[in-house]
Design an enzyme around this catalytic site. Structure first.
Site, PDB file in Angstrom:
ATOM      1  N   CYS A  26      -4.810 -70.108 -18.157  1.00 20.34           N
ATOM      2  CA  CYS A  26      -5.948 -70.567 -18.966  1.00 20.34           C
ATOM      3  C   CYS A  26      -6.966 -71.341 -18.123  1.00 20.34           C
ATOM      4  CB  CYS A  26      -5.410 -71.432 -20.113  1.00 20.34           C
ATOM      5  SG  CYS A  26      -6.673 -72.296 -21.062  1.00 20.34           S
ATOM      6  N   CYS A  29      -8.093 -74.718 -19.559  1.00 21.77           N
ATOM      7  CA  CYS A  29      -7.020 -75.713 -19.405  1.00 21.77           C
ATOM      8  C   CYS A  29      -7.090 -76.352 -18.015  1.00 21.77           C
ATOM      9  CB  CYS A  29      -5.648 -75.062 -19.588  1.00 21.77           C
ATOM     10  SG  CYS A  29      -5.388 -74.311 -21.209  1.00 21.77           S
TER      11      CYS A  29
END
Length: 101
Positions: A26, A29
């Protein structure tokens, strides 16, 4: 934080615990990682960080109704005090968490 049972850490911690639901793949993230570290450092260690990889712990992500990542939930003694999904600015994250210090 020590590698214990994440659910146990969330329920029993006397300190506020920011749970970061993330995945290694991600991008957003990864973008948030240094921001979270800076904010928690600025708050003087009053909030602990627990990172939960949703790929390795899908049951926890499901239990806490995490539908997208990054997703953050602030717990104290097992109760959710605050939660938010997506990328946040450092200022917004700091203001949100400071209220619980």
């Amino acid at each position: 934080m020590a590698k214990k049972n994440p659910k146990e850490l969330i329920q029993k911690s006397q300190d506020a615990v920011l749970v970061d639901f993330y995945a290694d793949w991600c991008g957003p993230c990864q973008t948030m990682d240094p921001i979270i570290a800076e904010v928690l450092d600025e708050l003087g260690g009053k909030i602990k960080l627990l990172k939960i990889n949703v790929d390795k712990h899908p049951q926890l992500a499901q239990q806490f109704a995490v539908r997208s990542i990054p997703h953050y939930a602030l717990f104290k003694r097992g109760k959710i005090l605050w939660r938010k999904g997506g990328i946040m600015t450092k200022k917004d994250l700091h203001q949100s968490l400071k209220a619980f210090c």
